[in-house]
Design a protein around this motif. Structure first.
Motif, PDB file in Angstrom:
ATOM      1  N   PHE B 251      36.493 -33.203 -81.361  1.00 28.14           N
ATOM      2  CA  PHE B 251      35.535 -32.483 -80.288  1.00 28.14           C
ATOM      3  C   PHE B 251      36.734 -31.961 -79.018  1.00 28.14           C
ATOM      4  CE2 PHE B 251      32.062 -30.617 -78.750  1.00 28.14           C
ATOM      5  CZ  PHE B 251      32.178 -30.691 -77.347  1.00 28.14           C
ATOM      6  N   PHE B 298      35.327 -24.517 -79.336  1.00 25.46           N
ATOM      7  CA  PHE B 298      34.358 -26.115 -79.506  1.00 25.46           C
ATOM      8  C   PHE B 298      33.771 -26.163 -80.504  1.00 25.46           C
ATOM      9  CE2 PHE B 298      35.099 -28.353 -75.544  1.00 25.46           C
ATOM     10  CZ  PHE B 298      35.670 -27.587 -74.560  1.00 25.46           C
ATOM     11  N   LEU B 299      33.508 -24.928 -81.467  1.00 21.67           N
ATOM     12  CA  LEU B 299      32.743 -25.106 -82.444  1.00 21.67           C
ATOM     13  C   LEU B 299      33.193 -25.436 -83.686  1.00 21.67           C
ATOM     14  CD1 LEU B 299      30.669 -21.865 -81.369  1.00 21.67           C
ATOM     15  CD2 LEU B 299      30.313 -24.437 -80.780  1.00 21.67           C
ATOM     16  N   TRP B 301      35.663 -28.243 -84.573  1.00 21.88           N
ATOM     17  CA  TRP B 301      36.604 -29.195 -84.983  1.00 21.88           C
ATOM     18  C   TRP B 301      36.485 -29.834 -86.147  1.00 21.88           C
ATOM     19  CZ3 TRP B 301      31.930 -29.764 -82.213  1.00 21.88           C
ATOM     20  CH2 TRP B 301      30.906 -30.988 -82.777  1.00 21.88           C
ATOM     21  N   PHE B 318      31.560 -25.539 -90.400  1.00 22.79           N
ATOM     22  CA  PHE B 318      32.875 -25.590 -89.545  1.00 22.79           C
ATOM     23  C   PHE B 318      33.886 -24.654 -90.068  1.00 22.79           C
ATOM     24  CE2 PHE B 318      32.120 -28.454 -86.412  1.00 22.79           C
ATOM     25  CZ  PHE B 318      31.781 -29.579 -86.762  1.00 22.79           C
TER      26      PHE B 318
END
Lengths: 231, 542, 97
Positions: B251, B298-299, B301, B318
Motif C-alpha cells: 500500500f 494508491f489503487l 498495489w 488491480f
C-alpha cells in the motif's frame, strides 16, 4: 531592482520593515499567513496519523471478519466499565482543551492554564485506568507471549485479538503521553504569558492534536470493548 | 554586457555565515538541500558498491564469489540503501528543498526548523540502518516478506526495520513542509496555474509522502513487534495471514515508486521547456497528470501480489487499475514530445538527460503494462524481467532526471558552470552503460532466469556477462560527473544569473542566491514558460 | 484559512453533553442483541461522535475548504486501504464462473 528578464516587478520586502509582531517569523509575510500555515501543517500531520493507526485497523478488520467468535470471547474479557469511564474521561478532556484554547484566544491567561491543567489531569487519569486494565490483563495471562493462556475454543486466535488490543491501545497511550508532554510545554508558555488575542497558535494546534487522540479512542472503544457484549 | 553577470555576488547563502555550526544548525532551505545532497551521494556510492558485487557474482553461473546467504544480504541491502537512503529523498530533499521556496517566490519553506529536523531524522535513521548493514546485514529482500522476516531470518531485521521507520518520518515532514509552502506562501500573482511544473510534481509527490509513508511505518512497527514479541499478526499459527503484510507493505511501496519518479518527471518538464525554449504543450494536462498519478498510484498495489495467493477477482481489479495509472504517464510523454516539435532545441547536458529519460521511461513504463497483464505476469514475475522493468524506471528514469536536474541547477546552486563537453560525455556513457546493463535482463527474465538467485543455469551466462560489462560502464559514467562537478566548484566558469537563458523565478536571482532568495518579493504576471512573451537574454558564455 | 472564531462556552458544554449521552448509548446498546446491526450501530455512533469533535472542538465548521479536503482525504485514503484490501479477502472463496 530592474532587469529586462525579470518576469515580474519588484515589491518591497515586508520583513525589512522595522516594526512587526514579535511572534512573526521572518519567512512569513503576516500573522494570518503564519497561522494558516501552522494550522494546515497540523491537519496534514493528523492525516498522517489517521493512516498510521489505519494499518492496525486494517489488520483488526480482517481478523474480526475471520474470527468473529474468538474476537467476541476475547472482547468480553475486557473491563467494559473501565473502558466506558475512560471514554468519558477523554471526552471531558476534549471539553477542557477546547475551553483552554478559547481562553487563550480571548487572552485569559488564568483560564488557559486551568484548562490545560485539567486536560492534563484527565489525561493522567486515562493513563492510570489504562494501567489498571493492563495489569488486569497481565494477571489473567492475556498478555501475548510465552505466558499467554486463554480459556476458549481457539486460544491462539485469542492471542491475535490481544496482540491487536495491546498494539492499538499501546500506540494510543504513547500518543497520549506525547500529548501530555506537549501540554506541559503549552502550560509553561501560558504561564510565561506568551499567548494573547493576537497570537495563540501553538495552543490551538496542540488542541487539534489532543482532540485527534480522543477521536482515535472513540473508535477503539467500540471495536475492542463492545464485540457481542449481549451474549 | 553587464559586469555583474560574470562575477559571483559578494554575499550569498554559501558565504553568509561560516563554520560547522552555521551548517549543522542552519534553517536555510538551500543549505539543508546541500546537507541532504552530501548524505544521499554517500549512500548512492554504498548502494552502487552492493550493485557491483551483485553483478560480479553474476558473471559466472556458479555461486562462487559469495555464499547464498551473503548474496541474499547483498541484494537486500542494495535495495534498502538505493530506495530508502537515495531515491526516495533524492530530488525532493535536494532539489525540492533548494528550489521550492525560490520557485514560489518565498524566503524559505513554511517550517524551516522542521526542515532541519527532517535532515537529522534522516541521518539518525540512516545511521541505524547502516548499523544493521555493518553488524551483519539483512537477508529478507528490501520487501521484508513475512514469515521469513518475522520468524526465520537470522539477520538484523529489527534494526533495519527501526532505521527505515525513522527515515520515514523524514519523508513525511519534508512532504508536509512542501504542501504547506505551496498552498500558503506563493508570491503575489503566482496562481496555481502559473507555477512551474516542477512544483506540481513536487506537490503530488508530497501528497504520496504524507498519505503513504505512515502505512509503511505501522507495517514496520508490526514486523518489529512480531519479531521481538511473537504477536501473531502475520503468523498462520495464530490465525494470522502473511499476505496481510504484503497488502500493508505494498500500500505504501507501490506509491513509493511514484515518489521516486514524479519529481524526475517534474525536472524533465523544466528541462524540455528550457532547452526547446517553448511552453510545455498541454501545461494543464501535465499538471493534472501529476495529481492523477499520485492518486491512482494508491489503487494498484495488488499487482505486486498476483501470484501470492490473492483472490483472482481482486487481481483482476488491480490489473485494470494498473492499466489506468499508465495513462497520465503517457500523457506526459506525449506532451513532452509535442513540446519538442518546432522548438528551438539545444543539446546541452541537461537536455541529453531529459531526452534519455523520455526514451528509457517509455520502455520501463510499457514493460510495466506487460507486468500488469495477469497472464504475462504469471510467467515473468520474480524473474529478471521485473528487475529490468523497475531499473528502467528507477535508473533510466528517476536517476536520469536527477542527474539532469543537478546539471541544470548546478550553476544556480554553486554559481559555477561545469565543462559541458564532459557533461555530455558522461551522459552518453551513462545512457549506453545503462542499456547494456539492463536490456539483456529483459531477455534473461523472459527466458526464465529468476531474480534473487546467486547461481543460474549456464545458458544465461552470455547475457549476464553483457549486463555486468554494462554495469562497469555505468559506474564509470557516474564517476565522471563527481569529478568535474567537484572541479567546477573551484575552477568552473562563473555562471551568472541565467546561464541557460531560461524562464523561471530561480533564474532572476543571483547565482548563488542570497540567503533570503530575493532582494525583494517578486510579483508574477506571466505563465510559467512564457518564452513567446518574455525574451530572456541569451546565455552568457564566459 | 481558519477564521478567528470565538465559540461560546455554552456551545462547547452542549456538545460535550451530546458526546456523553452518545457514549452512554453506545455502551447500553451493546447489551442488546441486534445481530449484525450491533457493530453497525456502534460504529455509526462513533462516526457521529468523531464528526462532532471534528466540527466543533476542532473548529472544522468554521475552517477553510482546504482543511475539510485534508481531513476528508485522510478518511478517504483509509477507506481505500480497507476496501481494496478486503476486496481480496472477501472474494478469495468465490468460485470461478
Amino acid at each position: 531592482m530592474h532587469r529586462e528578464d525579470a518576469i515580474g516587478a519588484a515589491v518591497d520586502h515586508p520583513s525589512t520593515a522595522t516594526l512587526h509582531e514579535p511572534e512573526l517569523k521572518h519567512h512569513f509575510d503576516d500573522m494570518a499567513q503564519q497561522r494558516e500555515a501552522a494550522t494546515l501543517g497540523m491537519w496534514l500531520f493528523l492525516a498522517t496519523e489517521v493512516l498510521f493507526f489505519g494499518g492496525l485497523f486494517a489488520a483488526y478488520m480482517l481478523y474480526r471478519v475471520w474470527y468473529p467468535g474468538t474476537f467476541a470471547d476475547a472482547s468480553r474479557s475486557l473491563d467494559i466499565t473501565l473502558g466506558t469511564i475512560n471514554t468519558a474521561v477523554l471526552i471531558t478532556s476534549s471539553l477542557t482543551m477546547a475551553l483552554a484554547v478559547r481562553a487563550a484566544a480571548t487572552g485569559e491567561r488564568r483560564a488557559t492554564m486551568t484548562g490545560i491543567v485539567l486536560t492534563m489531569a484527565l489525561g493522567v487519569v486515562f493513563l492510570g485506568i489504562k494501567g489498571v486494565e493492563y495489569y488486569e490483563k497481565f494477571a489473567e495471562h492475556h498478555v501475548p507471549g510465552p505466558g499467554f493462556h486463554f480459556e476458549g475454543q481457539a486460544p491462539e486466535r485469542a492471542q491475535l485479538f490481544f496482540s491487536l488490543y495491546f498494539a492499538m491501545t499501546g500506540l494510543h497511550a504513547l500518543h497520549m503521553i506525547i500529548g501530555l508532554g506537549i501540554m506541559a510545554v503549552m502550560l509553561y508558555m501560558a504561564w510565561r504569558g506568551a499567548f494573547s488575542r493576537r497570537w495563540h497558535t501553538p495552543v490551538e494546534i496542540s488542541g487539534l492534536y489532543w482532540h485527534f487522540v480522543d477521536i482515535v479512542w472513540i473508535f477503539l472503544f467500540p471495536l475492542l470493548y463492545l464485540v457481542d457484549r449481549h451474549k | 554586457m553587464d559586469t555583474d553577470t560574470l562575477a559571483l555576488p559578494r554575499t550569498h547563502y554559501l558565504n553568509a555565515e561560516y563554520g560547522i555550526t552555521s551548517w549543522l544548525l542552519t534553517t536555510d532551505h538551500k543549505r539543508i538541500g546541500l546537507l541532504f545532497l552530501a548524505a544521499i551521494t554517500f549512500f548512492f556510492v554504498i548502494g552502487g558498491i552492493f550493485a557491483g558485487l551483485i553483478r560480479l557474482e553474476l558473471l559466472t553461473p556458479a555461486g562462487d564469489l559469495v555464499g547464498d546467504d551473503t548474496y541474499n544480504k547483498l541484494f537486500t541491502m542494495h535495495g534498502i540503501v538505493m530506495i530508502f537512503l537515495f531515491l526516495i529523498p533524492s530530488i525532493p530533499a535536494v532539489l525540492g528543498n533548494f528550489l521550492v521556496p525560490i520557485m514560489v517566490g518565498a524566503r524559505d519553506l513554511a517550517f524551516p526548523r522542521l526542515n532541519l529536523m527532517s535532515w537529522y531524522i534522516f541521518m539518525i535513521g540512516a545511521v541505524v540502518t547502516t548499523g544493521a548493514i555493518v553488524l551483519g546485514g539483512v537477508d529478507t529482500g528490501w520487501t521484508f516478506y513475512t514469515p521469513f522476516s518475522t520468524h526465520a531470518s537470522q539477520s538484523n531485521v529489527l534494526m533495519a526495520g527501526v532505521g527505515i521507520f525513522i527515515i520515514g518520518f523524514s519523508s513525511i515532514l519534508t512532504g508536509l513542509n512542501f504542501i504547506v509552502t505551496i498552498h500558503t506562501m506563493r508570491a503575489p500573482g503566482m496562481t496555481w496555474f502559473r507555477m512551474p511544473l516542477f512544483l506540481w510534481s513536487i506537490y503530488a509527490t508530497s501528497l504520496i509522502n504524507v498519505l503513504g509513508t505512515p502505512v509503511l511505518a505501522i507495517t514496520l512497527v508490526a514486523v518489529v513487534l512480531e519479531r521481538a514479541m511473537h504477536l501473531g499478526i502475520f503468523d498462520p499459527a495464530y490465525g494470522g495471514d502473511p499476505v496481510l503484510f504484503q497488502h500493508l507493505f505494498w500500500f505504501y511501496s507501490h506509491p513509493a515508486v511514484y515518489i521516486m519518479i514524479l519529481p524526475s518527471m517534474g525536472v524533465v518538464s523544466e528541462l524540455i521547456a528550457a532547452f526547446s525554449r517553448k511552453n510545455i504543450f498541454g501545461y494543464t494536462f501535465v499538471a493534472f497528470s501529476s495529481l492523477a498519478i499520485a492518486i491512482f498510484g494508491f489503487l494498484v498495489w495488488g499487482h505486486h501480489m498476483f501470484v501470492a495467493g490473492m483472490s483472482v477477482y481482486g487481481a483482476m481489479i488491480f490489473s485494470v487499475l494498473s492499466f489506468l495509472v499508465a495513462v497520465p504517464s503517457a500523457i506526459k510523454v506525449f506532451n513532452w514530445t509535442a513540446t519538442l516539435y518546432k522548438g528551438s532545441i539545444s543539446f546541452q547536458t541537461p537536455m541529453l538527460y531529459a531526452l534519455g529519460f523520455i526514451g528509457l521511461f517509455t520502455i520501463g513504463g510499457l514493460t510495466g503494462l506487460f507486468l500488469a497483464t495477469l497472464g504475462v505476469d504469471v510467467h515473468v514475475t520474480d524473474t529478471y524481467f521485473v528487475v529490468a522493468h523497475f531499473h528502467y524506471i528507477m535508473v533510466g528514469g528517476a536517476i536520469m532526471g536527477y542527474m539532469g536536474g543537478m546539471h541544470y541547477w548546478w550553476p544556480k546552486i554553486t554559481g559555477r558552470m561545469y565543462p559541458d563537453l564532459w557533461g555530455k560525455i558522461s551522459a552518453v556513457t551513462i545512457f549506453l552503460g545503462f542499456n547494456l546493463t539492463f536490456f539483456p535482463q529483459f531477455v534473461l527474465g523472459y527466458m526464465g532466469m529468476p531474480r534473487r538467485y546467486h547461481a543460474y543455469p549456464d545458458e544465461f551466462q552470455a547475457l549476464n556477462v553483457l549486463s555486468t560489462a554494462g554495469a562497469s560502464i555505468l559506474g564509470v559514467g557516474y564517476l565522471i560527473p563527481a569529478c568535474y562537478l567537484l572541479w567546477s566548484l573551484k575552477y568552473g566558469a562563473v555562471a551568472g544569473r541565467n546561464p541557460w537563458g531560461a524562464i523561471g523565478l530561480e533564474w532572476t536571482t543571483t547565482s548563488p542566491p542570497p540567503t533570503f532568495n530575493f532582494d525583494s518579493t517578486p510579483v508574477v504576471t506571466t505563465p510559467a514558460y512564457a518564452y513567446d512573451v518574455i525574451k530572456p537574454r541569451e546565455p552568457e558564455r564566459a | 484559512m481558519s477564521q478567528h472564531v470565538i465559540v461560546p462556552r455554552t456551545t462547547y458544554v452542549a456538545i460535550y453533553a451530546v458526546l456523553m449521552v452518545l457514549t452512554g448509548l453506545t455502551t447500553a446498546v451493546a447489551f442488546l442483541d441486534l445481530g449484525f446491526a450491533n457493530p453497525v450501530v456502534a460504529l455509526s455512533i462513533a462516526v457521529v461522535k468523531a464528526s462532532i469533535v471534528v466540527l466543533f472542538f476542532m473548529h472544522m465548521r468554521w475552517s477553510s475548504r482546504l482543511t475539510m479536503v485534508v481531513a476528508g482525504s485522510a478518511i478517504f485514503w483509509l477507506g481505500i486501504m480497507l476496501v481494496l484490501t478486503m476486496s481480496d479477502y472477501t472474494t478469495r472463496g468465490w468460485a470461478w464462473f
